[in-house]
Write an enzyme that holds these catalytic residues in place. Structure first.
Site: not given
Lengths: 130, 127
Positions: A82, A77-79, A39
């Site tokens: 995010a 989820l991409c850090v 994501f």
């Protein structure tokens, strides 16, 4: 076939997450395997456990959690995305001294390398977004 | 690095940039993928189509919209061994731009060549 999935849009605002979910479900039913769902951009908002959609509407984050639970799908989820958007897991909460986390069950936060890896490892990487 | 790959697989990656640099976050976050992806030693190309050609426009100034001016990073891509930048000829011309308006060295190609580039790629990111 081994599929990687990239979701680039947030829930409800855009059909991308719905289409990605339906694609993943259909692919699994046909005997394919989902290597990972990554994501990115506003797509990270699909990983909140605090969403409360009306009862007669689909619950997009829960639906992902349930699919992942059932078929052991890696939801990432991409850090960087995010952090910008306030998606927080317990580790991020500690690291950035936040007073809460909000990540839904079966989602995890990790780096963009996970997306590149999905591109390298999967037979096909499918993007859902505009 | 946590995401390090040891598979030794090299695929043809293509990043297709279709949107204006500012106004939405897509271009900026696309560049972040390119930079991280560079560590994976894949065969990387970037394509700039439609309003995406504005991403390479020289002398961008974002000071009055309070967003990051990431346009300088395109010139640094070379240091990451990202050297194949393709710009769609029609997109450039229809926006009144020439190669001289761009901040980096690119190869301007027509839509037929662009189609071939896309068809020949194995992993396509579309931002």
């Amino acid at each position: 076939m081994l599929f990687g999935i990239l979701v680039n849009e947030g829930p409800y605002q855009h059909q991308a997450s719905d289409s990605a979910y339906l694609f993943a479900k259909a692919a699994i039913e046909e005997g394919h395997t989902i290597f990972r769902v990554f994501f990115y951009h506003d797509g990270v908002n699909n990983g909140t456990r605090l969403a409360t959609p009306p009862q007669d509407d689909r619950h997009i984050p829960n639906r992902w959690s349930e699919l992942a639970q059932e078929h052991e799908i890696d939801l990432v989820l991409c850090v960087a995305a995010a952090q910008r958007r306030g998606m927080v897991d317990p580790d991020e909460m500690k690291r950035h001294k936040k007073d809460a986390d909000n990540i839904a069950d079966k989602f995890r936060i990790s780096g963009l390398g996970q997306l590149i890896e999905a591109g390298v490892q999967a037979d096909r990487l499918i993007t859902f977004g505009d | 690095m946590e995401d390090e790959l040891e598979s030794g697989v090299v695929k043809k990656f293509l990043y297709v940039n279709r949107r204006a640099p500012h106004g939405t976050v897509y271009a900026h976050e696309a560049l972040e993928v390119v930079l991280i992806g560079a560590a994976f030693e894949q065969d990387v190309s970037l394509a700039f189509i439609d309003d995406g050609v504005f991403q390479l426009k020289k002398e961008q100034d974002t000071s009055e919209i309070y967003t990051k001016n990431f346009s300088k990073i395109y010139a640094a891509l070379e240091m990451y061994d990202v050297e194949k930048l393709y710009v769609d000829k029609d997109s450039l011309e229809s926006r009144g731009l020439t190669e001289n308006d761009l901040s980096v060295d690119v190869k301007v190609i027509d839509s037929k060549e662009m189609t071939k580039l896309i068809v020949d790629s194995e992993v396509i990111f579309n931002f």
